[in-house]
Design an enzyme around this catalytic site. Structure first.
Site, PDB file in Angstrom:
ATOM      1  N   GLY A 109     106.746  92.554  80.352  1.00  0.00           N
ATOM      2  CA  GLY A 109     105.525  91.792  80.611  1.00  0.00           C
ATOM      3  C   GLY A 109     104.663  92.483  81.646  1.00  0.00           C
ATOM      4  O   GLY A 109     105.093  93.452  82.282  1.00  0.00           O
ATOM      5  N   PRO A 111     102.456  93.440  85.053  1.00  0.00           N
ATOM      6  CA  PRO A 111     102.892  93.487  86.453  1.00  0.00           C
ATOM      7  C   PRO A 111     102.653  92.155  87.160  1.00  0.00           C
ATOM      8  O   PRO A 111     101.694  91.444  86.848  1.00  0.00           O
ATOM      9  CB  PRO A 111     101.996  94.569  87.082  1.00  0.00           C
ATOM     10  CG  PRO A 111     101.365  95.286  85.957  1.00  0.00           C
ATOM     11  CD  PRO A 111     101.401  94.415  84.762  1.00  0.00           C
ATOM     12  N   GLY A 112     103.539  91.864  88.085  1.00  0.00           N
ATOM     13  CA  GLY A 112     103.334  90.700  88.958  1.00  0.00           C
ATOM     14  C   GLY A 112     103.575  89.352  88.315  1.00  0.00           C
ATOM     15  O   GLY A 112     103.129  88.332  88.826  1.00  0.00           O
ATOM     16  N   THR A 113     104.300  89.328  87.196  1.00  0.00           N
ATOM     17  CA  THR A 113     104.512  88.032  86.536  1.00  0.00           C
ATOM     18  C   THR A 113     105.837  87.389  86.940  1.00  0.00           C
ATOM     19  O   THR A 113     106.173  86.320  86.447  1.00  0.00           O
ATOM     20  CB  THR A 113     104.455  88.183  85.001  1.00  0.00           C
ATOM     21  OG1 THR A 113     105.159  89.368  84.640  1.00  0.00           O
ATOM     22  CG2 THR A 113     103.041  88.271  84.504  1.00  0.00           C
ATOM     23  N   GLY A 114     106.597  88.064  87.785  1.00  0.00           N
ATOM     24  CA  GLY A 114     107.819  87.429  88.299  1.00  0.00           C
ATOM     25  C   GLY A 114     109.096  87.992  87.703  1.00  0.00           C
ATOM     26  O   GLY A 114     110.136  87.334  87.757  1.00  0.00           O
ATOM     27  N   HIS A 335      69.480  89.666  86.485  1.00  0.00           N
ATOM     28  CA  HIS A 335      70.576  90.101  85.621  1.00  0.00           C
ATOM     29  C   HIS A 335      71.677  89.019  85.569  1.00  0.00           C
ATOM     30  O   HIS A 335      72.116  88.612  84.501  1.00  0.00           O
ATOM     31  CB  HIS A 335      71.130  91.422  86.183  1.00  0.00           C
ATOM     32  CG  HIS A 335      72.227  92.024  85.365  1.00  0.00           C
ATOM     33  ND1 HIS A 335      72.031  93.104  84.547  1.00  0.00           N
ATOM     34  CD2 HIS A 335      73.533  91.697  85.246  1.00  0.00           C
ATOM     35  CE1 HIS A 335      73.170  93.419  83.950  1.00  0.00           C
ATOM     36  NE2 HIS A 335      74.103  92.578  84.370  1.00  0.00           N
ATOM     37  N   GLU A 336      72.080  88.547  86.752  1.00  0.00           N
ATOM     38  CA  GLU A 336      73.164  87.554  86.794  1.00  0.00           C
ATOM     39  C   GLU A 336      72.720  86.230  86.182  1.00  0.00           C
ATOM     40  O   GLU A 336      73.506  85.564  85.507  1.00  0.00           O
ATOM     41  CB  GLU A 336      73.660  87.340  88.236  1.00  0.00           C
ATOM     42  CG  GLU A 336      74.243  88.574  88.910  1.00  0.00           C
ATOM     43  CD  GLU A 336      75.308  89.288  88.072  1.00  0.00           C
ATOM     44  OE1 GLU A 336      75.985  88.616  87.281  1.00  0.00           O
ATOM     45  OE2 GLU A 336      75.425  90.524  88.188  1.00  0.00           O
TER      46      GLU A 336
HETATM   47  P1  ATP Z   1     106.133  94.456  88.644  1.00  0.00           P
HETATM   48  O1  ATP Z   1     106.179  94.569  87.158  1.00  0.00           O
HETATM   49  O2  ATP Z   1     104.865  94.967  89.222  1.00  0.00           O
HETATM   50  O3  ATP Z   1     107.363  94.962  89.334  1.00  0.00           O
HETATM   51  P2  ATP Z   1     107.102  91.743  88.716  1.00  0.00           P
HETATM   52  O4  ATP Z   1     106.830  91.115  87.391  1.00  0.00           O
HETATM   53  O5  ATP Z   1     108.497  92.201  88.967  1.00  0.00           O
HETATM   54  O6  ATP Z   1     106.048  92.887  88.984  1.00  0.00           O
HETATM   55  P3  ATP Z   1     107.486  90.179  91.052  1.00  0.00           P
HETATM   56  O7  ATP Z   1     107.813  91.356  91.914  1.00  0.00           O
HETATM   57  O8  ATP Z   1     108.616  89.348  90.574  1.00  0.00           O
HETATM   58  O9  ATP Z   1     106.653  90.693  89.808  1.00  0.00           O
HETATM   59  O10 ATP Z   1     106.414  89.259  91.757  1.00  0.00           O
HETATM   60  C1  ATP Z   1     105.635  89.707  92.856  1.00  0.00           C
HETATM   61  C2  ATP Z   1     105.272  88.536  93.734  1.00  0.00           C
HETATM   62  O11 ATP Z   1     104.369  87.678  93.026  1.00  0.00           O
HETATM   63  C3  ATP Z   1     106.451  87.662  94.072  1.00  0.00           C
HETATM   64  O12 ATP Z   1     107.045  88.064  95.275  1.00  0.00           O
HETATM   65  C4  ATP Z   1     105.829  86.280  94.205  1.00  0.00           C
HETATM   66  O13 ATP Z   1     105.271  86.103  95.490  1.00  0.00           O
HETATM   67  C5  ATP Z   1     104.681  86.309  93.234  1.00  0.00           C
HETATM   68  N1  ATP Z   1     105.032  85.756  91.918  1.00  0.00           N
HETATM   69  C6  ATP Z   1     104.967  86.419  90.733  1.00  0.00           C
HETATM   70  N2  ATP Z   1     105.316  85.611  89.725  1.00  0.00           N
HETATM   71  C7  ATP Z   1     105.633  84.420  90.266  1.00  0.00           C
HETATM   72  C8  ATP Z   1     106.080  83.175  89.732  1.00  0.00           C
HETATM   73  N3  ATP Z   1     106.270  83.019  88.424  1.00  0.00           N
HETATM   74  N4  ATP Z   1     106.306  82.153  90.589  1.00  0.00           N
HETATM   75  C9  ATP Z   1     106.107  82.318  91.911  1.00  0.00           C
HETATM   76  N5  ATP Z   1     105.684  83.458  92.476  1.00  0.00           N
HETATM   77  C10 ATP Z   1     105.438  84.503  91.675  1.00  0.00           C
END
Ligand code: ATP
Length: 504
Positions: A109, A111-114, A335-336
């Site tokens: 998935g 980046p940053g989705t947990g 524009h906006e």
């Molecule tokens: P990457 O692919 O970049 O490694 P990742 O999918 O592993 O990213 P995480 O490292 O699990 O993402 O999430 C980064 C931060 O974002 C977490 O420390 C948290 O603070 C926040 N975060 C991301 N997803 C969630 C979630 N589903 N619930 C709560 N916090 C979240």
């Protein structure tokens, strides 16, 4: 430099010793001292005092664990993961039914989705130690070093589990695509060896051994992975971890609001609505930035305006001090307003803010809020999307008789939508594969769609010229119009009927 330190030392130390021996220096005291230091380092490592080259998060001094309840949204992913982990826990049942236990789960998935959070929660759920590493930590200059780090990682997981008195360990490798990319047998011998070592370790993972090792890995480029990694008996369970929907966003926002003082009238539903397509990491950042804005304001609690500012910051970047001339500001405002009027006409209620402050690369912007999460788009919807993107350029043409470079991104966005339409069989070209089309055919269809929608947008804005006249001075003076403010200006327009967006 630190990264290469070990490898450089391996080469330099023997060379220095050989040189000293050559010039007649007695090496025995040096060797004894070296041996002594080596034993000390080994003992320190065994006690967990010195990093073992692979980073892991649950150092004894600072235990960090995560439960599934602390992860917002991702209900389906959590459910699937728990089911897979239950296989690990219910060993007797597996044995009774002759089920081959799982060895690895791949989380895929954006980046940053947990994904990392899910892996940590998996370790907690199965009462295992958590050892994590990133694919890039195995990339080394010398052939064989990555492979030895993989061995080290597995060894480390076993020792840590034994020390913590646990009977299992979860090894999580983030960015697995760095080492697990398709093997070409050619230039990347080092990567191939690292991957081979990982495959060997996974094959050797005996599901009855103690402590047991369970592999998890994450990637956002699953299609890049070598098929050997994905075959049954390796990472054979794949769980998608997508961007959260509105309900998921609200859940994540609430989790990250827990340790923050929020004003009572704060509407997190509105924030969840406006943060469409934000990842969990971005939502965490919204809450954090809102707290920073409150601190800057010397406010005791976080208010709605701080959250609104934080969404803008996460979406568009920090406000910049870019100086603009009066003429530029006026052009940006036109524009906006062009974007905002076309958006509100084709999708009433969708504009959340029109802003004239420079942020990131933009000199102004319109923030839209989608009324609902949507994953399937019809042809009229996509055409509306193009009209909104072209609204800025059309407004500039009406007022100045020509466009500026400010529409570049809008055109790119519009062309991406046209591409989606062509590839989805939504144009006069019919159902086609992009490879079947010549450059000329692409260009002709692209142009036909954009010209037609541009002239419709032009007409729509021309008919609402009075809204520009009424809003321009206010926008320039106040730098921003809220959705409600803007809608009340639009409501008094001489021309109120929405423009029909018919299929072309
Ligand atoms: P990457 O692919 O970049 O490694 P990742 O999918 O592993 O990213 P995480 O490292 O699990 O993402 O999430 C980064 C931060 O974002 C977490 O420390 C948290 O603070 C926040 N975060 C991301 N997803 C969630 C979630 N589903 N619930 C709560 N916090 C979240």
């Amino acid at each position: 430099m630190r990264k290469w330190g070990k490898e450089i030392a391996v080469g330099v130390v023997p060379a220095v010793l050989a040189f000293l021996w050559f010039i007649g220096v007695n090496l025995i005291p040096i060797l004894i001292a070296g041996l002594f230091i080596g034993v000390l380092i080994y003992m320190a490592r065994a006690r967990g005092m010195v990093g073992a080259g692979v980073k892991h998060t649950d150092k004894p001094s600072k235990p960090t664990y995560m439960t599934f309840d602390e992860i917002g949204g991702q209900e389906r992913a959590k459910q699937e993961l728990k089911e897979a982990l239950d296989f690990l826990i219910k060993r007797d049942e597996l044995h009774r039914l002759g089920i081959r236990p799982l060895k690895g789960i791949l989380l895929t998935g954006p980046p940053g989705t947990g994904k990392t959070l899910l892996a940590k929660a998996a370790a907690h759920y199965t009462d295992s130690v958590f050892v994590n590493a990133s694919g890039s930590e195995f990339v080394e200059m010398y052939v064989g070093v990555g492979a030895s780090r993989i061995r080290e990682l597995f060894k480390e997981a076993r020792t840590r589990a034994q020390k913590a008195n646990k009977d299992s360990a979860v090894i999580f490798i983030d960015e697995i695509d760095v080492i697990g990319g398709k093997r070409d047998g050619g230039q990347h011998r080092e990567y191939d060896q690292t991957l081979n070592q990982l495959l060997t370790e996974m094959d050797g993972m005996n599901t009855t051994e103690e402590p047991r090792i369970f592999m998890m890995a994450a990637t956002n480029r699953k299609e890049m992975l070598d098929s050997a990694l994905l075959r049954p008996g390796r990472f054979d369970r794949h769980i998608g971890v997508d961007l959260p929907d509105k309900k998921g966003r609200l859940h994540i926002l609430k989790l990250h609001a827990k340790n923050k003082p929020l004003a009572e009238q704060i509407n997190l539903h509105k924030v969840a609505e406006e943060s469409f397509q934000f990842s969990g990491a971005q939502l965490e950042s919204v809450m954090n930035e809102a707290a920073i804005y409150a601190l800057r304001d010397e406010a005791a609690i976080i208010e709605q305006r701080h959250l609104d500012q934080a969404i803008d910051k996460v979406m568009m970047g920090e406000k910049t001090d870019r100086e603009t001339t009066k003429e530029e500001r006026e052009r940006v405002a036109i524009h906006e307003l062009g974007h905002a009027i076309s958006a509100e006409t084709v999708r009433p209620g969708s504009v959340s803010q029109v802003a004239l402050s420079p942020r990131g690369q933009a000199l102004g912007y319109v923030r839209h809020h989608p009324q609902k999460d949507q994953y399937l788009y019809t042809k009229p919807f996509l055409e509306e999307q193009i009209m909104i993107a072209l609204g800025g350029a059309a407004a500039e043409e009406i007022y100045y008789g020509g466009r500026s470079t400010g529409s570049r991104n809008d055109f790119e966005q519009a062309m991406r939508v046209v591409q989606t339409m062509i590839e989805s069989g939504l144009t006069e070209l019919g159902i086609v594969h992009s490879d079947m089309l010549s450059k000329e055919q692409w260009m002709r269809e692209n142009r036909r769609i954009l010209d037609e929608l541009f002239s419709r947008t032009h007409q729509l804005l021309e008919e609402r010229r009075d809204v520009f006249d009424r809003s321009l001075a206010i926008l320039i003076r106040e730098e921003s119009l809220s959705g409600e403010q803007f809608r009340s200006l639009l409501a008094t327009s001489d021309m109120q009927s929405p423009v029909p967006v018919t299929a072309s």
